[in-house]
Design an enzyme around this catalytic site. Sequence first.
Site, short mmCIF file in Angstrom:
data_model
loop_
_atom_site.label_atom_id
_atom_site.label_comp_id
_atom_site.label_asym_id
_atom_site.label_seq_id
_atom_site.Cartn_x
_atom_site.Cartn_y
_atom_site.Cartn_z
N HIS A 29 0.83 -1.21 0.00
CA HIS A 29 0.00 0.00 0.00
C HIS A 29 0.87 1.27 0.00
O HIS A 29 0.38 2.35 0.32
CB HIS A 29 -0.91 0.03 1.23
CG HIS A 29 -1.77 -1.17 1.40
ND1 HIS A 29 -2.68 -1.56 0.46
CD2 HIS A 29 -1.84 -2.09 2.41
CE1 HIS A 29 -3.30 -2.67 0.87
NE2 HIS A 29 -2.80 -3.01 2.04
N HIS A 84 -7.12 -4.48 -1.27
CA HIS A 84 -6.40 -5.72 -1.58
C HIS A 84 -6.99 -6.38 -2.82
O HIS A 84 -6.76 -7.55 -3.07
CB HIS A 84 -6.47 -6.69 -0.40
CG HIS A 84 -6.14 -6.06 0.90
ND1 HIS A 84 -7.10 -5.48 1.72
CD2 HIS A 84 -4.95 -5.87 1.52
CE1 HIS A 84 -6.50 -4.98 2.78
NE2 HIS A 84 -5.21 -5.20 2.69
#
Lengths: 330, 330
Positions: free
Chosen positions: B57, B216
């Site tokens: 991320h 995700h």
Amino acid sequence: MKKFMNAVDRILAESLDGFAAAHGDIVALHRNPVFLTRAKSPVKGKTALISGGGSGHEPLHAGFIGRGMLDGVCPGQVFTAPTPDQMAAAAKAVDGGAGVLFIVKNYSGDVMNFEMGAEIAGVDNASLVINDDVAVENSTYTTGRRGVAGTVIVERIVGAAAEDGADLAACKALGERVNAATRSMGVALTSCTVPAAGKPTFELSDHEMEMGVGIHGEPGRRRVALGTADEIAATMLQAIADDLAAKPGQPHLLMVNGFGGTPLMELYLMYDSARRWCAGRNLAIARSLVGNYTTSLEMAGCSITLSRLDDPLIGLWDRPIHTAALRWGC
Amino acid sequence: MKKFMNAVDRILAESLDGFAAAHGDIVALHRNPVFLTRAKSPVKGKTALISGGGSGHEPLHAGFIGRGMLDGVCPGQVFTAPTPDQMAAAAKAVDGGAGVLFIVKNYSGDVMNFEMGAEIAGVDNASLVINDDVAVENSTYTTGRRGVAGTVIVERIVGAAAEDGADLAACKALGERVNAATRSMGVALTSCTVPAAGKPTFELSDHEMEMGVGIHGEPGRRRVALGTADEIAATMLQAIADDLAAKPGQPHLLMVNGFGGTPLMELYLMYDSARRWCAGRNLAIARSLVGNYTTSLEMAGCSITLSRLDDPLIGLWDRPIHTAALRWGC
């Protein structure tokens, strides 16, 4: 073609509107013709710096408008040179009485149009052409080497000097010195898609990469098998360091620049490969820059740049800067 | 799978090595267990803030270590929660005597491991769970809503307050207040590829997008036909503004966050769509943030976040910050 857009012919205008709205404290957008300046412009008595070129390389160049870097930017359509009337209008708007330096990446269309713009600008001006890409000599859009991510380093260092009071001739000379000390090379894992074309500029198999790719997806040195990060970094840095005649002990700025589609996690991994290669040859890394600074739309890939920065240049690199894409010290 | 890497099992370690080397003036990397702190840590008498979660991320979270934001970060493997021993070691390292606030995105693995880490840390601590994603209620990896890009806003505002001397209880209360005033939603145009899996997490046709996608690549609200930027912004902002009960005249922070594979040019275009939607409803935009801040590897897509920031919160947002990914005022 999967892109966030409303219509192909409004992409540039809407993206610029968004950029100007998000950064209204730093930049102002002008229309007919299109150019951007600092929010507070001109800066009286300061040598003004203008850059520009085709769009699709964001944050280059508009993201570098602001204190310590550029005064104005002329954005063309995607991968298309801006027009002379843009440069002339921008030059008139940013000239604070000390003249204007045009910083131009070496592509035939940009060079030609900036020359015409300089002629009709009606303000004292000079030009500086950036050609840091070691991958190829003459290429699809150039006579001579292409100007790529090293442009950011030149614009920043000359921008710092201009902020400190350097005159037009001194800014041009400094820019030539930094350009001469800067070398880059890129690699693509995927193509980009120019909106007006609607399909990828080139095709690569799942096991290939384009070594030495240009920032418009134009061909590089050769199409080769996908290598490891260490192998890729070694190929690019060997070409760069040889061409730069880099010597152990000299301080360098090491830049790993993403082309738009490569995540930061991979860029830092490439930076790790690059710094280890440099460490193995005792090339000192005095400053680093990792991120998406000179992109090619959504291309997956990156470039590596080495710039030999001796003491006065490092000091200029470190001076306060406040732009949309680079900020420190203020 | 086309990624810059040397070996799948070395991606995280090498990326962290590169990050720590590139930003040695801001962060320090610790090993066995792995965590990062500020270069100068602990800060005596200051409430310390720790965040963390799965990697992939970036720049979340390590890019937000530094003055005015986080003190420490515990990175897990890609899309995998960090372990309790990482949190405990990080807490011991950053505690300056005023306790530690754990800032946790609401995913079951993260919440569970941070709870265990808090128990064994041996320092005064509290926890704050972020759940700003309005797309879905319970989801693949969560009970309740997911924590996504709004985390950046919480970490920054609480980070500013901690720098100004807020104690542990005040930091937790402030974080809960900002989280309650913050809503996000995302959309994916392509999947990401988790390195250990080696193939895309999901498949989308050339004419589809995943509305409400998680960071995700987990499913969102529905798979729909690719829309225009204005349509996409309207769908996301309607869901966000309804849930937030946003009212005309209230000041908001508007964030357009890229997922890693979307170029800045498109993010600014999405920002333009979003701000026009807000203007049409008289929702005031007091501050803006556009860029890749909470990514999903190389996923093409973005999220929009609205955070209602009244006066004291805007003042905290504006305080000096010096991290790898966000810098202003110092």
